[in-house]
Design an enzyme around this catalytic site. Structure first.
Site, PDB file in Angstrom:
ATOM      1  N   ARG A 121      78.963  31.732  35.908  1.00  0.00           N
ATOM      2  CA  ARG A 121      79.107  30.305  35.641  1.00  0.00           C
ATOM      3  C   ARG A 121      79.855  29.620  36.785  1.00  0.00           C
ATOM      4  NH1 ARG A 121      78.119  28.356  30.497  1.00  0.00           N
ATOM      5  NH2 ARG A 121      78.286  26.366  31.601  1.00  0.00           N
ATOM      6  N   THR A 156      82.860  40.614  33.482  1.00  0.00           N
ATOM      7  CA  THR A 156      82.031  41.798  33.202  1.00  0.00           C
ATOM      8  C   THR A 156      81.013  42.016  34.308  1.00  0.00           C
ATOM      9  OG1 THR A 156      80.659  40.388  31.781  1.00  0.00           O
ATOM     10  CG2 THR A 156      82.225  41.873  30.684  1.00  0.00           C
TER      11      THR A 156
HETATM   12  C1  PLP Z   1      77.368  39.449  32.937  1.00  0.00           C
HETATM   13  C2  PLP Z   1      76.886  38.069  32.903  1.00  0.00           C
HETATM   14  C3  PLP Z   1      77.792  37.009  32.951  1.00  0.00           C
HETATM   15  C4  PLP Z   1      79.289  37.197  33.091  1.00  0.00           C
HETATM   16  O1  PLP Z   1      79.610  37.155  34.464  1.00  0.00           O
HETATM   17  P1  PLP Z   1      81.131  37.052  34.979  1.00  0.00           P
HETATM   18  O2  PLP Z   1      80.996  37.181  36.459  1.00  0.00           O
HETATM   19  O3  PLP Z   1      81.869  38.201  34.389  1.00  0.00           O
HETATM   20  O4  PLP Z   1      81.635  35.729  34.556  1.00  0.00           O
HETATM   21  C5  PLP Z   1      77.299  35.714  32.899  1.00  0.00           C
HETATM   22  N1  PLP Z   1      75.971  35.477  32.805  1.00  0.00           N
HETATM   23  C6  PLP Z   1      75.075  36.479  32.777  1.00  0.00           C
HETATM   24  C7  PLP Z   1      73.626  36.154  32.696  1.00  0.00           C
HETATM   25  C8  PLP Z   1      75.500  37.804  32.820  1.00  0.00           C
HETATM   26  O5  PLP Z   1      74.598  38.789  32.771  1.00  0.00           O
END
Ligand code: PLP
Length: 811
Positions: free
Chosen positions: A545, A652
């Site tokens: 995001r 994550t």
């Molecule tokens: C894993 C994932 C996120 C989380 O990403 P972060 O970098 O941890 O904020 C957000 N969007 C999608 C589509 C994801 O697969």
């Protein structure tokens, strides 16, 4: 375990195709072929789904219900085939029918019922619960429109509705007979009957909650769990046109529209809370439907409500489903005649809560008067919970009025959802060690002192089935050939790969696999936006995001600086890089949208400047979502995890990247700290302010972004370039971006961390020149990624919070 041979599969498939489409395979489109395959797989799953349910009933095992406003599932076909254990057979069989399975899989619309990390976590958890043989159910909302579709037009984000159900959804099964009624508005009448207070809710607006169930297939274990998503419909007898006069007719239409609005659309902001009444309606809608159906089902199976907490665990993902607490109380008291004390004991022993953020602007609080009007009975219960809680505080903190009013559940005219969640549950967990420590010592300090035993940490995880086995088949094959396949069921066995980090052939194979994945991504980029990128350049990626605290701005400023250096000296000796960005901004988040524009303006200039000889390219990929993440992550060399320390609760994607052999450049924030602890300082590139430094600045001040900028000629130049027309003839275009950094003193320490970030990038450059050094580090990252499987996380939830899942130990 489910098995099928190739010939039977072919026969089943052709039969299904004919049945569904009334035509022969040759006349079908790819979408027809996808649909037939999806329906067939669902049929295969159906039997195990029913069997799983029967088994759960027979054993009477504790059931977990994971309540979440968001489930970001992505595509289901590939992973269901994988988990069923028939993906290879199916691929071969289809090949013989002249069908390419990978191509069909691309026809599936992402199920995008979530914003980002929080919703994806819920999806990974469902996969892990099923794979670990834990009776785990999801409960959420079946939004008609998921997270908006993002288009980049002239460098700006444009939002389009995500009507994901347009072509149908083969995975869901509607269960109208399991509908529930949810009541809004009206009044509550209290009557004393035989010395007992009776509560009746009258003049309310009824809403029919209709469930749609989706099977969640466990990995090669015959377990199929359930995700239940609720859709809002008008109660049919309230919407009988014939019985209405003209005025009533219009009212009936109004009623229908207002009801359907409840499950119409997912709110597209993460980390920003708006006190919209429709959102509160959504929350109570799915929580009430979910809780009613759990209790109904429990009683139908002969359960005794006085030990509900021994048979059922209800988990709330962030504060969005917190109304589960008063809703259980309502049912146990008003409908089951229990005393407050019994109902409270059972409720708090049943519910547990995960906190996902410390950002103040994300904390949910509802205006008490609106709350009371929409949910009169629930409000009364919350008031009583608050009254008793404040009593407890008064007894403990005699005379400390400030403390008590700060901690109360209702205060300053608002209902504070986090306080209700903490008081009404037996467990409160953070999502990474650092985040949990910050909760305990800062954000929730008072509650931690009051209830120290409630607080615990459960570091997030990701399912290695989707994020490694499915998305990176070549790496999976290399792992199987080197360390065997035990890691698939026991992901920490990936550690056995450590010894191959020093094997030259393995390193070269890792490099070759990465290069193949990069070639595939390069083709996607070329097809989508006509930009040619070199698979031999370093793929330097930040996808997530768009938010000020995640600091895409920092990444962008250093690209601007590098570009300046290259223009000055086109022969500058650097490792060629392709900078890849993707991510959506909340539609109302002006600064985030400007950040997208700036990155695209920089991309435009950089990509078209012949002087720099294609040494760097900048790409903004549109419409980031799970399926796109599955293409980008295996093709990444360098993973950008550069949030302002203390702000990213866990992250994550950092875990997904390391599992796919990317090196991480990171601040010591969220789970980055634990990644560093696993791989060691030599196998990650760390930079930036520490937690202590950041907290010091926030508490005591002492940072001047203006001074920092003025003392660094590189910063003076790049910040001027934002507003001097260098990237846009319209000098006003990026003014807000500039002002955030300089006029408003750079809340997220972008300028402060700039120098340290550039040094870290120089280190990455140096390491990448030696592919053996680089791939050795990549191998060590892969080898230490097993602990970040959501299987580990779920085992911790099961044993540490839910008291469920004793069966997984026997696997
Ligand atoms: C894993 C994932 C996120 C989380 O990403 P972060 O970098 O941890 O904020 C957000 N969007 C999608 C589509 C994801 O697969």
């Amino acid at each position: 375990m489910f098995t099928i041979d190739k010939e039977t599969f072919k026969r089943d498939y052709l039969k299904k195709f004919l049945e569904l489409h009334g035509r022969e395979l040759e006349e079908g489109t790819d979408h027809h072929k996808y649909e037939a395959l999806g329906s067939l797989v669902r049929d295969y799953v159906a039997k195990a789904w029913i069997e799983t349910n029967k088994r759960y009933k027979a054993t009477g095992e504790k059931q977990v219900y994971y309540f979440s406003m968001e489930f970001l599932l992505g595509r289901l076909l590939g992973n269901s085939l994988l988990n069923l254990g028939i993906r290879d057979i199916c691929k071969e069989a289809l090949f013989e029918l002249d069908i390419d399975l990978d191509q069909l899989e691309n026809f599936e619309q992402d199920q995008g019922l979530g914003n980002g990390g929080l919703g994806r976590l819920a999806a990974c958890f469902l996969d892990s619960m099923a794979s670990l043989n834990i009776p785990g159910n999801g409960c959420g909302i079946r939004y008609k429109y998921g997270f908006f579709e993002q288009k980049i037009i002239n460098g700006s984000q444009i939002e389009a509705p995500d009507y994901w159900l347009r072509e149908g959804n083969v995975w869901e099964i509607k269960k109208p007979d399991k509908s529930e009624i949810v009541k809004f508005g009206g009044e509550v009448r209290m009557e004393e009957v035989n010395g007992k207070l009776n509560c009746t809710h009258i003049n309310y607006e009824p809403v029919l909650a209709v469930p749609y169930d989706t099977p969640i297939v466990g990995y090669e274990n015959d377990v199929v769990n359930n995700l239940r998503l609720w859709s809002a419909e008008p109660v049919s007898n309230e919407f009988d046109f014939s019985s209405f006069s003209r005025g009533d007719f219009l009212k009936a239409i109004e009623y229908k529209n207002s009801v359907e609005a409840i499950s119409h659309v997912l709110y597209p902001d993460d980390t920003f809370y708006e006190g919209k009444i429709l959102r509160l309606k959504q929350q109570y809608f799915f929580v009430s439907a979910g809780i009613q159906s759990i209790i109904r089902n429990f009683k139908d199976n002969g359960g005794d409500l006085s030990n509900l907490d021994e048979k059922i665990a209800i988990h709330i993902n962030d504060t969005h489903p917190t109304l589960a607490i008063p809703e259980i109380m309502r049912i146990l008291m008003d409908e089951e005649g229990m005393s407050w004390e019994d109902a409270w004991r059972i409720t708090t022993n049943t519910v547990s809560y995960t906190n996902h953020t410390i950002l103040a602007e994300a904390l949910e609080k509802w205006q008490a008067d609106l709350f009371k009007k929409l949910l009169p009975r629930i409000y009364m219960i919350v008031e009583e919970i608050n009254r008793r809680f404040c009593q407890e505080l008064w007894n403990k903190y005699i005379g400390q009025w400030d403390k008590i009013s700060n901690m109360s559940i209702i205060g300053d005219g608002f209902v504070r959802m986090a306080h209700l969640a903490i008081v009404g549950s037996h467990s409160v967990n953070g999502v990474a060690k650092l985040h949990t420590e910050i909760l305990k010592k800062q954000e929730m300090k008072d509650f931690y002192y009051l209830y120290p035993r409630k607080f615990n940490n459960k570091t997030n995880g990701i399912t290695h089935r989707r994020w490694l086995i499915k998305s990176n088949p070549e790496l999976t094959k290399l792992l199987n050939e080197t360390i065997g396949t035990s890691w698939i069921k026991h992901p920490t066995d990936l550690e056995n790969f450590t010894k191959f980090a020093d094997n030259t052939e393995v390193r070269e194979e890792l490099a070759r696999i990465k290069n193949n994945n990069k070639k595939k991504l390069a083709k996607i980029i070329k097809d989508a936006q006509g930009i040619a990128v070199d698979p031999n350049s370093m793929f330097d990626v930040q996808v997530k995001r768009i938010h000020a605290y995640k600091r895409q701005s920092l990444n962008c400023l250093r690209i601007m600086d590098l570009y300046n250096k290259l223009v000055e000296n086109p022969n500058l000796d650097i490792v060629p890089r392709t900078f890849i960005f993707a991510g959506k901004a909340a539609p109302g988040y002006y600064l985030a949208k400007k950040t997208i524009e700036l990155i695209n303006a920089v991309a435009d200039k950089v990509n078209n400047d012949k002087r720099i000889k294609d040494k760097i390219k900048v790409v903004y990929m549109e419409n980031y979502r799970v399926s796109l993440a599955e293409s980008i992550i295996p093709a990444t060399d360098l993973s950008e995890q550069i949030s302002t320390t203390t702000k990213e609760a866990s992250g994550t994607s950092n875990m997904k990247f390391m599992m796919n052999g990317a090196l991480t450049i990171a601040t010591l924030d969220g789970a980055n700290v634990e990644i560093r602890d696993e791989v060691g300082d030599d196998n990650i590139i760390i930079f930036g302010l520490t937690e202590r430094e950041v907290l010091e600045y926030y508490q005591r001040g002492g940072y001047s972004s203006w001074d920092t900028c003025n003392n660094d000629p590189r910063l003076r130049r790049v910040t001027q370039d934002i507003i001097n027309g260098y990237y846009s003839p319209d000098k006003e275009r990026f003014k807000t971006f500039y002002e955030h950094l300089l006029t408003y003193n750079d809340e997220f320490f972008v300028l402060k961390d700039f120098d340290s970030y550039l040094n870290a990038q120089a280190k990455a450059d140096e390491l990448y020149r030696d592919i053996h050094k680089w791939q050795r580090m990549a191998a060590i990252n892969i080898a230490h990624s097993g602990i970040f499987s959501s299987d580990r996380t779920i085992q911790e939830y099961a044993t540490g919070i839910w008291g469920s899942g004793y069966l997984y130990k026997n696997l």
